[in-house]
Every structure is written in C-alpha cells, then in structure tokens.
Design a protein around this motif. Structure first.
Motif, short mmCIF file in Angstrom:
data_model
loop_
_atom_site.label_atom_id
_atom_site.label_comp_id
_atom_site.label_asym_id
_atom_site.label_seq_id
_atom_site.Cartn_x
_atom_site.Cartn_y
_atom_site.Cartn_z
N ALA A 47 9.57 -43.37 -12.30
CA ALA A 47 9.16 -42.15 -12.99
C ALA A 47 9.86 -40.93 -12.38
CB ALA A 47 7.65 -41.98 -12.89
N PRO A 48 10.08 -39.89 -13.17
CA PRO A 48 10.72 -38.67 -12.63
C PRO A 48 10.01 -38.14 -11.40
CG PRO A 48 10.62 -38.56 -15.02
CD PRO A 48 9.84 -39.80 -14.62
N ASN A 49 10.80 -37.73 -10.41
CA ASN A 49 10.36 -37.16 -9.13
C ASN A 49 9.87 -38.20 -8.12
OD1 ASN A 49 10.86 -34.45 -10.01
ND2 ASN A 49 8.93 -34.53 -11.15
N ALA A 50 9.85 -39.49 -8.51
CA ALA A 50 9.44 -40.53 -7.57
C ALA A 50 10.53 -40.75 -6.53
CB ALA A 50 9.16 -41.83 -8.32
N LYS A 51 10.12 -41.09 -5.30
CA LYS A 51 11.05 -41.47 -4.25
C LYS A 51 11.32 -42.97 -4.38
CE LYS A 51 11.11 -37.39 -2.35
NZ LYS A 51 12.33 -36.54 -2.42
N ILE A 52 12.60 -43.34 -4.30
CA ILE A 52 12.96 -44.74 -4.54
C ILE A 52 14.13 -45.14 -3.65
CG2 ILE A 52 14.50 -44.14 -6.44
CD1 ILE A 52 13.74 -46.74 -7.82
N ALA A 53 14.13 -46.41 -3.24
CA ALA A 53 15.26 -46.99 -2.52
C ALA A 53 15.45 -48.41 -3.06
CB ALA A 53 14.99 -47.03 -1.02
N VAL A 54 16.70 -48.83 -3.21
CA VAL A 54 16.99 -50.16 -3.72
C VAL A 54 18.20 -50.75 -3.01
CG1 VAL A 54 16.09 -49.64 -6.03
CG2 VAL A 54 18.53 -49.35 -5.57
N THR A 55 18.29 -52.08 -3.03
CA THR A 55 19.51 -52.80 -2.70
C THR A 55 19.77 -53.77 -3.84
OG1 THR A 55 18.40 -54.58 -1.50
CG2 THR A 55 19.07 -52.65 -0.24
N GLY A 56 21.02 -54.11 -4.04
CA GLY A 56 21.35 -55.04 -5.11
C GLY A 56 22.85 -55.16 -5.30
N ASP A 57 23.24 -55.64 -6.48
CA ASP A 57 24.65 -55.76 -6.83
C ASP A 57 25.07 -54.51 -7.59
OD1 ASP A 57 24.69 -58.34 -5.77
OD2 ASP A 57 23.98 -59.19 -7.66
N GLY A 58 26.20 -53.93 -7.21
CA GLY A 58 26.58 -52.68 -7.84
C GLY A 58 28.05 -52.55 -8.14
N LEU A 59 28.35 -51.45 -8.83
CA LEU A 59 29.72 -51.14 -9.23
C LEU A 59 29.96 -49.64 -9.10
CD1 LEU A 59 29.78 -53.20 -12.54
CD2 LEU A 59 31.25 -53.67 -10.56
N ASP A 60 31.16 -49.28 -8.69
CA ASP A 60 31.64 -47.90 -8.76
C ASP A 60 32.68 -47.84 -9.87
OD1 ASP A 60 30.39 -46.16 -6.77
OD2 ASP A 60 31.25 -47.54 -5.29
#
Length: 206
Positions: free
Chosen positions: A150-163
């Motif tokens: 949700a907007p304004n929530a603090k979040i951290a993730v790890t996973g598979d990504g792309l730039d």
C-alpha cells in the motif's frame, strides 16, 4: 484488434512520468500525472511496448482511452495517443510473441511504496517505490501482502531482477518491512473445490 472500440471510451489526458515493468522486463504501463489530483497508473499490455516506446517517452503529454476497474485508481488502456499524433492501439499480442530472454540476477530493494501496481482487471500485482524500483508479486500472493504494497508502506524484498533502459524491476521471493525482517513469500494454495462452488439452498424434506 481489441474488441472494444476505443472511440467509445472516456479520454484521460496527462503527462507520462515513468514507464512500469512486468517481471520479464517488459513495459506494461506507465504512471501518468497532470490534471488528476494524484498520479494514475495506466496499464498497457506488453505487446504494445514496441509502438508505445517508439512514440512516447517520459515527460510527453498523452491521451488515454481505456476502462477503469471498480476499485483501484487505474486505467486499462485500449488506445494511447502520443504528443506527435501517433495512435497506439491494442491490436492483440499475435501468435508468435514471446517474452524477451533477458538474464535475471539476484536483486534487493528497500524503501517506501509510492503506488500500488495492478493488472488490467484491478488485481494487485506489486508496488512502485519512491526511488522508481518496481516490485512484482503474483496476484494471489500479493493479495495476502496488501498491507506491505500500500502507498507509504515500508517494504524490503529480495528476488530475481532486471535493470533495463526503462527502469529496474524485482520479482520478489522474500519480503518484509526492512532488510532484517525478510520472510519467504509462500505460494498461495488454491481453495478446496467445495469452498469455491456456489452454495444452493437444499429443499426441505417432508
């Protein structure tokens, strides 16, 4: 060709702030600002990416014709008109279209949610962080994690990504409120058949 005639749909105008990516690194929408009180997520199917990114870039004024799901602040675009007059219409994916073969790598992201991200029917699919990173989660799992997306929530993730040239996307495998509070995202189990079937009143026996 899309079964809806775009000319019969309401038109919204604004400025493209940034493109939004799906887990495969494809553009599947953009954030539009302008006359609206708050930024609006515009969903475009990935097969529109070549034409969309050819005629539209961040900072351009566009007009969008599409449908709005009942709940989220979202426009599922059927047609986008670029500042140069080009009309990009959803003509369908074609039979030979495949996802791009991009090499993913382990990535992390942490920050504050700016916007929740949705699919064309309004299903929650992730979040856009204030630094522009896109977090993607499958709809069933995302629904269970709605508070973190949700907007304004603090979040951290790890996973598979792309730039990519259009931004950064992480398909989350672990999630939490900060990097010290990560937990695996468990795949949602389908409901038992008897819970998904409609209930009918049984006739009373004499």
């Amino acid at each position: 060709m899309h079964w809806i005639d775009p000319n019969c749909l309401p038109e919204a105008n604004g400025t493209v702030e940034r493109f939004v990516l799906n887990p495969h690194g494809e553009v599947d929408g953009f954030v539009m600002t302008g006359a609206m009180q708050s930024p609006v997520l515009v969903h475009t199917p990935p097969h529109m990416e070549p034409e969309l990114t050819r005629h539209v870039k961040a900072g351009d004024a566009v007009s969008v014709r599409g449908v709005r799901p009942r709940k989220p602040d979202l426009i599922a675009a059927v047609a986008v008109t670029a500042a140069n007059g080009a009309s990009i219409i959803d003509a369908g994916p074609g039979h030979e279209r495949e996802h791009p073969k991009l090499e993913k790598k382990k990535m992390t992201a942490e920050g504050t949610v700016r916007l929740s991200l949705f699919g064309p029917k309004g299903e929650l699919r992730g979040a856009l962080l204030t630094d522009g990173t896109v977090i993607r989660i499958a709809p069933k799992e995302a629904e269970q994690l709605a508070g973190l997306l949700a907007p304004n929530a603090k979040i951290a993730v790890t996973g598979d990504g792309l730039d990519t040239k259009h931004g950064r996307v992480v398909h989350a495998k672990q999630i939490g409120t900060c990097s010290r509070d990560l937990r695996p995202i468990k795949e949602a189990k389908p409901k038992p058949k008897h819970e998904t079937e409609p209930k009918h009143d049984r006739p009373a026996h004499a």
